[in-house]
Every structure is written in C-alpha cells, then in structure tokens.
Design a protein around this motif. Structure first.
Motif, PDB file in Angstrom:
ATOM      1  N   GLY A  68       8.525   2.792  10.911  1.00 36.56           N
ATOM      2  CA  GLY A  68       8.912   3.997  11.630  1.00 36.56           C
ATOM      3  C   GLY A  68       7.756   4.841  12.120  1.00 36.56           C
ATOM      4  O   GLY A  68       7.863   6.076  12.148  1.00 36.56           O
ATOM      5  N   VAL A  69       6.648   4.210  12.505  1.00 32.13           N
ATOM      6  CA  VAL A  69       5.483   4.952  12.989  1.00 32.13           C
ATOM      7  C   VAL A  69       5.313   4.753  14.495  1.00 32.13           C
ATOM      8  O   VAL A  69       5.708   3.723  15.049  1.00 32.13           O
ATOM      9  N   ASP A  70       4.734   5.758  15.148  1.00 32.85           N
ATOM     10  CA  ASP A  70       4.478   5.660  16.580  1.00 32.85           C
ATOM     11  C   ASP A  70       3.368   4.653  16.856  1.00 32.85           C
ATOM     12  O   ASP A  70       2.517   4.384  15.995  1.00 32.85           O
ATOM     13  N   TYR A  71       3.357   4.133  18.067  1.00 32.29           N
ATOM     14  CA  TYR A  71       2.351   3.125  18.427  1.00 32.29           C
ATOM     15  C   TYR A  71       0.940   3.696  18.385  1.00 32.29           C
ATOM     16  O   TYR A  71      -0.020   2.969  18.103  1.00 32.29           O
ATOM     17  N   GLU A  72       0.800   4.986  18.641  1.00 34.38           N
ATOM     18  CA  GLU A  72      -0.521   5.618  18.568  1.00 34.38           C
ATOM     19  C   GLU A  72      -1.067   5.647  17.143  1.00 34.38           C
ATOM     20  O   GLU A  72      -2.261   5.853  16.935  1.00 34.38           O
ATOM     21  N   ASP A  78      -4.614  12.814   3.996  1.00 34.50           N
ATOM     22  CA  ASP A  78      -5.849  13.434   3.512  1.00 34.50           C
ATOM     23  C   ASP A  78      -7.085  12.580   3.787  1.00 34.50           C
ATOM     24  O   ASP A  78      -8.151  12.838   3.247  1.00 34.50           O
ATOM     25  N   THR A  79      -6.936  11.558   4.623  1.00 30.79           N
ATOM     26  CA  THR A  79      -7.968  10.597   5.048  1.00 30.79           C
ATOM     27  C   THR A  79      -8.265   9.523   4.003  1.00 30.79           C
ATOM     28  O   THR A  79      -9.135   8.682   4.227  1.00 30.79           O
ATOM     29  N   SER A 118       6.931  10.239   1.716  1.00 30.65           N
ATOM     30  CA  SER A 118       7.439   9.880   3.044  1.00 30.65           C
ATOM     31  C   SER A 118       6.642  10.522   4.171  1.00 30.65           C
ATOM     32  O   SER A 118       6.569   9.980   5.274  1.00 30.65           O
ATOM     33  N   ASP A 119       6.028  11.670   3.902  1.00 28.36           N
ATOM     34  CA  ASP A 119       5.235  12.339   4.937  1.00 28.36           C
ATOM     35  C   ASP A 119       3.734  12.140   4.720  1.00 28.36           C
ATOM     36  O   ASP A 119       2.918  12.838   5.317  1.00 28.36           O
ATOM     37  N   GLY A 120       3.361  11.177   3.872  1.00 31.46           N
ATOM     38  CA  GLY A 120       1.952  11.014   3.533  1.00 31.46           C
ATOM     39  C   GLY A 120       1.166  10.071   4.424  1.00 31.46           C
ATOM     40  O   GLY A 120      -0.067  10.068   4.383  1.00 31.46           O
ATOM     41  N   LEU A 121       1.860   9.279   5.262  1.00 28.79           N
ATOM     42  CA  LEU A 121       1.179   8.265   6.069  1.00 28.79           C
ATOM     43  C   LEU A 121       0.658   8.843   7.372  1.00 28.79           C
ATOM     44  O   LEU A 121       1.386   9.528   8.092  1.00 28.79           O
ATOM     45  N   CYS A 132       0.820  -1.217   0.000  1.00 33.24           N
ATOM     46  CA  CYS A 132       0.000   0.000   0.000  1.00 33.24           C
ATOM     47  C   CYS A 132       0.855   1.269   0.000  1.00 33.24           C
ATOM     48  O   CYS A 132       0.436   2.311  -0.516  1.00 33.24           O
ATOM     49  N   LEU A 133       2.043   1.182   0.575  1.00 31.98           N
ATOM     50  CA  LEU A 133       2.908   2.355   0.697  1.00 31.98           C
ATOM     51  C   LEU A 133       3.662   2.687  -0.579  1.00 31.98           C
ATOM     52  O   LEU A 133       4.276   3.764  -0.663  1.00 31.98           O
ATOM     53  N   GLN A 134       3.645   1.778  -1.557  1.00 32.25           N
ATOM     54  CA  GLN A 134       4.389   2.054  -2.792  1.00 32.25           C
ATOM     55  C   GLN A 134       3.851   3.327  -3.447  1.00 32.25           C
ATOM     56  O   GLN A 134       2.662   3.440  -3.749  1.00 32.25           O
ATOM     57  N   GLY A 135       4.713   4.292  -3.630  1.00 28.96           N
ATOM     58  CA  GLY A 135       4.328   5.553  -4.246  1.00 28.96           C
ATOM     59  C   GLY A 135       3.813   6.604  -3.288  1.00 28.96           C
ATOM     60  O   GLY A 135       3.538   7.736  -3.695  1.00 28.96           O
ATOM     61  N   VAL A 136       3.656   6.274  -2.001  1.00 29.87           N
ATOM     62  CA  VAL A 136       3.189   7.247  -1.018  1.00 29.87           C
ATOM     63  C   VAL A 136       4.362   8.114  -0.561  1.00 29.87           C
ATOM     64  O   VAL A 136       5.425   7.581  -0.219  1.00 29.87           O
TER      65      VAL A 136
END
Length: 392
Positions: free
Chosen positions: A230-234, A254-255, A165-168, A159-163
C-alpha cells in the motif's frame, strides 16, 4: 500439520516447495498439485507426496500419467486444462495454496483459491501486477492471508514485522543486475539467448531469468510492492546489489533502515510464507558475513535497463495498464527465447503496446477487462514483432 496445494509443482518454485515438504514431513502435507507438461516429474511427485488431486495442462497426457503412476497404491483425481488447475486451487482442506505458475496464467487459479477461503503463498507476481484491482478486494472479502513467497517481497514483509502502520517511509528493492550487469550497454545488441540465461546468482526458470537480465523483474516487483504494502510509487526504489545477500530493505520515518539478509536461497521465503508467523528451525547454511565479504550497491542505469521506467509508468497509469505491460513483456520474452526478436527489441515491443493502449485504459477494471487487456497486449506484441521496420 499444514495442508498445502501447489500450483506449478514441476517448476522452480514448485520443486523447491516440495523440497521443504520432504524435509519437514511433520509440518506440511500435500493435498493437490498442478503442472504444465512435465508428466515424468509430476509422476515422481505423486509417488512421493501422494496428493489427493492433480491437474495437467493437456488432456491427451492423462493416460500417460495414469500409466506412469500405475502400481502406486492409490488413485488421485486427475484433471486437465485451466479448469482442472482451478479445481486443484480450490480443492479440499488445503489451508494454503502456493501460487507458483509462471506469468498471467496463475491469475485465475489464484483467484479460485482466494474465493475458496485459502491463504495464498504468492510466488506468482503477475497475479497482483495484472489483477491487483480485482484480487485485493477479494482478499479482503474472503479474509484470507496473502503472503509473499518471492525473495524481495518476503524480505520487505519480514522487515515490517512489528513496524507501526504509519512507520514506513520507503521500500528499497535490491536487484542482482542480472546476466548483463557487468556488460557495457553498447554490447547488448549482440547478446544471445544463451548469454541472457546465465544468471550469476540465482537458479530460476527461463522467463524470470530473462526478466532479470532486462530488469523488468524489478519493475514488476515495484508494482507488486505497491499492491502488497500500500505504498506510493515514489516511495519504492531500486538499487543494484550484485552479491544478492541483502534481499531488500525498508526505511522508517526516523531514517532507520532495516534489511533482511541471507544466502541466495528461494527456500527461505517459501518456508516463511508457509510457516508464518512461526519460524521453523532449519539446518540450512547460516549467513557468514566474513565469507560474504564486501557488499556493494549502485544506482541502476536507466539507459541499460529501460524496462524499469516502463514499469513505473504503467504502475502510475493504473487500471488495466499493468496487465498490458505484463502481457506484452511475457510475449516479448517468449519471442526472444524463440530467437524471433533481439534482446533490445523486448522493451521496444512493451513500450509500443503501452503507448497504443493508453487511450483505452480502464481505471476501475473488472476481471474481464483485465483478461481482455492481457489478450490484446499479447496479440499486439506478436503482430508488431512481424513488422521489422517498426523495431529500429
């Protein structure tokens, strides 16, 4: 032609990886195989795939393996024990090593492969859960690719392919709910090992099937996702999705929500980890949304699945605590499979180990710290299991 080695070749991950190799002989070639004690199956794999090197768990079984492959027309290198498995991991011209050994036993061989400059197709989540603070710096140092080969993290990766780095914004892990998803929490005190091993959707090894029943597998995947992406647990959530058609999702800033879907089939994430960034044409059944029917979702019940909160807490504690959580869980599951503790005592053992270890947790652990924490937790869980008065 990509050359690969497989750690845990006779297990569920290993056999399915070899199915892929057999189906695509022009794409993949086997360099090395390692296994535990299933010598008969390993001998069949040697005859079919002709690896250059193999490793087995017990040195005493080497002669039996040699006899089983007599007449095959060549002699692979045969090693044994932990050092033998590490040698398979670092051996020769293999470009990718499939890490499919169950549990923390896969940590050191995977590190050996990384230090030898080999890319990792990671199906052994414990490598990151227990060893993340050590493994990630090694991945960066040796500039290798660490690609997820389990269903959920492969889904996120796809799903992350092409997203950007700050889009998640958020990761959403889907869970089948395991063997007891439709069983009232009040009935869990009476479940048996046989009951817990009846997974409704997936065919997996015994240990991970129990982890699915406790939902500890999802808790462990939360910790793995933290290290992998590399994402926080929250920012990591869990949702029960009984049909196992959506393998995980991501929410963007952007939801927008992106999901990876398909029939439950472990070969797909394995193939993607081996072939990335390419997509190989397969003749596997395509997802038919009409046949799939309704897709449903619900919030997991924390009273029914206390292991989830234990995993989040261990992940947030950081340091060596995830290694303790993982080791205590491995020991507790082994005891349950041996019918020495009940199903509900699994989270009790894990919680006790984490609470006792908290005062000595090391925030920046070395590999030795992690291995010592792992061994401590196993002994602590085993000792506690003999004291029935504590488990009430």
């Amino acid at each position: 032609m990509k050359q690969i080695s497989i750690l845990g070749s006779t297990g569920s991950i290993g056999t399915q990886t070899l199915e892929i190799v057999a189906q695509y002989p022009n794409q993949f070639q086997v360099v090395g195989l390692s296994c535990g004690t299933n010598i008969q199956l390993l001998a069949q794999q040697i005859k079919e795939f002709r690896p250059q090197i193999v490793a087995i768990q017990n040195e005493a079984q080497i002669s039996s393996l040699q006899n089983a492959i007599a007449g095959v027309g060549y002699k692979p290198i045969i090693l044994s024990g932990e050092k033998g498995t590490q040698e398979v991991a670092r051996y020769g011209d293999a470009q990718t090593v499939v890490s499919g050994i169950v549990g923390c036993a896969g940590l050191l061989p995977t590190i050996s492969a990384i230090e030898s400059g080999k890319d990792i197709a990671l199906a052994n989540k414990e490598t990151l859960i227990a060893g993340g603070p050590v493994v990630l710096p090694l991945v960066a140092k040796h500039n290798i690719k660490l690609l997820p080969a389990d269903s959920e993290h492969s889904a996120i990766f796809q799903c992350l392919q092409g997203v950007p780095s700050d889009g998640l914004r958020k990761i959403i892990l889907t869970a089948s709910g395991g063997s007891f998803r439709d069983l009232p929490v009040e009935s869990l005190s009476r479940v048996t090992v046989a009951d817990a091993l009846k997974h409704p959707n997936w065919t997996m090894g015994r240990k991970i099937t129990i982890d699915s029943a406790t939902l500890m597998n999802k808790g462990l995947e939360v910790i793995e996702a933290h290290y992998l992406f590399g994402v926080d647990y929250e920012q990591i959530g869990i949702v029960i999705h009984p049909q196992s058609i959506i393998h995980s999702l991501i929410e963007l800033q952007d939801t927008s929500v992106i999901a990876q879907m398909g029939w439950p089939d472990m070969r797909l994430p394995l193939l993607y980890a081996l072939s990335w960034p390419k997509r190989i044409i397969t003749d596997w059944p395509s997802l038919d949304l009409i046949k799939a029917g309704d897709l449903t979702f619900k919030e997991p019940d924390h009273n029914k699945y206390p292991c989830m909160k234990l995993a989040y807490a261990a992940g947030k504690a950081g340091g060596s605590m995830p290694a303790v959580l993982n080791a205590a869980n491995e020991q507790a599951v082994a005891l349950f499979l041996e019918e020495k503790i009940t199903f509900l005592e699994i989270p009790q053992l894990i919680e006790h180990c984490c609470e006792v270890f908290d005062a000595q947790n090391t925030q920046t652990p070395s590999l030795d710290d992690i291995l010592q924490a792992d061994q401590w937790a196993r002994k602590e869980a085993l000792n506690l299991s003999t004291k029935s008065k504590i488990l009430v």
